[in-house]
Write a protein that holds these residues in place. Structure first.
Motif, short mmCIF file in Angstrom:
data_model
loop_
_atom_site.label_atom_id
_atom_site.label_comp_id
_atom_site.label_asym_id
_atom_site.label_seq_id
_atom_site.Cartn_x
_atom_site.Cartn_y
_atom_site.Cartn_z
N VAL A 41 0.85 -1.20 0.00
CA VAL A 41 0.00 0.00 0.00
C VAL A 41 0.89 1.25 0.00
O VAL A 41 0.51 2.29 -0.55
N ARG A 45 0.06 4.14 -2.60
CA ARG A 45 -0.30 5.45 -2.04
C ARG A 45 0.61 6.55 -2.59
O ARG A 45 0.17 7.63 -2.92
N GLY A 161 -9.40 -5.71 9.68
CA GLY A 161 -8.66 -5.72 8.41
C GLY A 161 -7.72 -6.91 8.40
O GLY A 161 -6.57 -6.82 7.97
N VAL A 166 -0.72 -6.83 6.48
CA VAL A 166 -0.44 -6.69 7.91
C VAL A 166 -1.40 -7.57 8.72
O VAL A 166 -0.99 -8.25 9.67
N SER A 186 -14.22 -9.61 5.38
CA SER A 186 -15.49 -9.92 4.72
C SER A 186 -15.67 -11.43 4.70
O SER A 186 -14.71 -12.19 4.89
N ASN A 189 -13.33 -13.93 3.04
CA ASN A 189 -12.01 -14.26 3.59
C ASN A 189 -12.08 -14.97 4.95
O ASN A 189 -11.04 -15.18 5.59
N ILE A 244 -2.41 1.63 12.45
CA ILE A 244 -1.11 1.64 11.75
C ILE A 244 -1.10 2.57 10.54
O ILE A 244 -0.08 2.68 9.85
N THR A 245 -2.24 3.22 10.26
CA THR A 245 -2.31 4.09 9.07
C THR A 245 -2.34 5.57 9.42
O THR A 245 -1.66 6.38 8.80
N ALA A 267 -0.04 5.61 13.97
CA ALA A 267 1.01 5.19 13.03
C ALA A 267 2.29 5.99 13.24
O ALA A 267 2.26 7.20 13.49
N LEU A 270 8.56 2.71 11.72
CA LEU A 270 9.09 1.58 12.47
C LEU A 270 10.57 1.81 12.74
O LEU A 270 11.27 2.35 11.91
N LYS A 314 -6.94 -6.97 -1.97
CA LYS A 314 -5.91 -8.02 -1.96
C LYS A 314 -5.97 -8.80 -0.64
O LYS A 314 -6.33 -8.26 0.41
N LYS A 315 -5.62 -10.07 -0.76
CA LYS A 315 -5.56 -10.93 0.43
C LYS A 315 -4.09 -11.16 0.71
O LYS A 315 -3.37 -11.70 -0.14
#
Ligand SMILES: NC(=O)c1ccc[n+]([C@@H]2O[C@H](COP(=O)([O-])OP(=O)(O)OC[C@H]3O[C@@H](n4cnc5c(N)ncnc54)[C@H](OP(=O)(O)O)[C@@H]3O)[C@@H](O)[C@H]2O)c1
Length: 323
Positions: A41, A45, A161, A166, A186, A189, A244-245, A267, A270, A314-315
């Motif tokens: 991402v 982004r 999520g 992550v 969802s 998944n 984390i965003t 966020a 790290l 995406k998974k």
């Protein structure tokens, strides 16, 4: 060498393949022949200049006013060391390595240079490039924030999520720490997330979603779509919320942290510890951690892979193979 170069901010069509000069490693750097990279991402982004609200103004200065300053994206890569600078002592040509190339990026090319003192590790035998390359961003983020939240056996954690990069790592690592995991994704998944170790899985699209929530010691927001008030309502009095965003606390969080012992961790960058990456590689080698790879694209299909990640569906991880 061939590289995927971004010509400006925009959709996946701004990614163009060009012949550029092969980089020459400085004395403290390694030159790596890239075998695999990913679409995170962070890459999509920056390509689209799609930053969390409140960071866009400063983001222009950090990333480039009208187009990305970093022309070659690719936040993580795995490959074989091709040559090393004169001061490099821990790596040699032929070593298989995996690295986070943040903040400079550069993984979307046949070769990339990286300082020896950065987030780089040798890949143990038995772990392939496509698997190793998923770890520097997704898995390290999961581990970093779980440790920040003082994860312990039997702690009740809500992972929102849970089907992303992550999220899938967080579920597996929280399971290793012995936590009691409720995962949110969802219904498409549910089985995947259950197989990774979630005790209970909730569908965020269910009309009863909020009523199915309990009280949690940790709320881990991997995909930033959980309304803050719902998180506040279901966080234990001395619980920890992690996002984390979004780097900024909402007023309601500040108010709640004054009124109760709830903590809100937002966020942040790290801290670079290659030891975390080495530990994660070991877990993968001993099959205690299994990165979820949704799709593998060829390098030439990179724009298509970006289009897929843009969909938000995406998974786990999307990997790009360079052969
Ligand atoms: N702080 C850091 O160092 C750091 C590091 C890495 C990533 N991040 C950030 O973490 C975020 C997550 O990245 P990621 O790669 O793990 O995942 P991602 O690609 O953003 O998420 C994909 C997943 O999100 C799920 N999803 C979509 N809408 C949802 C909703 N309303 N509620 C719950 N789940 C939903 C999708 O599942 P369905 O198709 O089933 O809906 C899909 O599996 C990004 O914003 C990224 O920038 C931060």
């Amino acid at each position: 060498m061939k590289a995927a170069v971004v010509s400006g901010y925009g959709g996946p069509e701004v990614i163009q393949f060009k012949e550029v000069e092969k980089p020459i490693p400085k004395a403290n750097e390694l030159l790596v022949e890239v075998k695999a990279t990913t679409v995170t991402v962070a890459d999509t982004r920056i390509r689209a200049f799609d930053l969390p609200s409140g960071t866009r103004f400063i983001g222009r200065f950090a990333l480039g006013i009208t187009k990305p300053r970093r022309k070659i994206l690719g936040a993580e890569f795995a490959g074989m060391v091709s040559s090393v600078g004169t001061d490099v002592s821990k790596f040699k040509p032929g070593d298989r390595v995996v690295a986070s190339s943040l903040p400079k990026f550069g993984g979307y090319a046949e070769y990339a240079c990286i300082p020896e003192r950065s987030m780089i590790c040798k890949i143990p035998e038995g772990v392939d490039y496509k698997t190793a390359v998923t770890l520097p961003i997704g898995a390290r983020t999961a581990l970093y924030y779980l440790l920040k939240a003082d994860i312990e056996p039997d702690k009740r954690i809500l992972i929102y999520g849970a089907s992303g990069s992550v999220g899938t790592f967080t579920v597996q690592l929280a399971r290793r720490f012995g936590a009691d995991i409720t995962a949110v994704c969802s219904s498409a998944n549910t089985k995947l997330v259950q197989s990774l170790g979630a005790t209970k899985v909730l569908d965020y699209r269910s009309p009863n979603f909020e009523r199915q929530l309990n009280c949690y010691d940790i709320i881990f927001v991997a995909v930033d779509k959980l309304p803050t008030q719902i998180a506040i309502n279901h966080l234990a009095d001395n619980g920890i919320y992690l996002n984390i965003t979004d780097p900024f606390k909402k007023i309601s969080m500040i108010r709640e942290s004054i009124r109760t012992k709830k903590r809100f961790i937002m966020a942040e960058n790290l801290k670079d510890t290659s030891q975390d990456l080495a530990d994660l590689l070991d877990l993968v080698r001993e099959k205690s951690l299994q990165p979820v790879i949704d799709r593998v694209y060829a390098f030439e299909e990179l724009p298509e892979a970006h289009r897929y990640v843009d969909s938000g569906r995406k998974k786990g991880n999307v990997v790009i193979s360079l052969g």
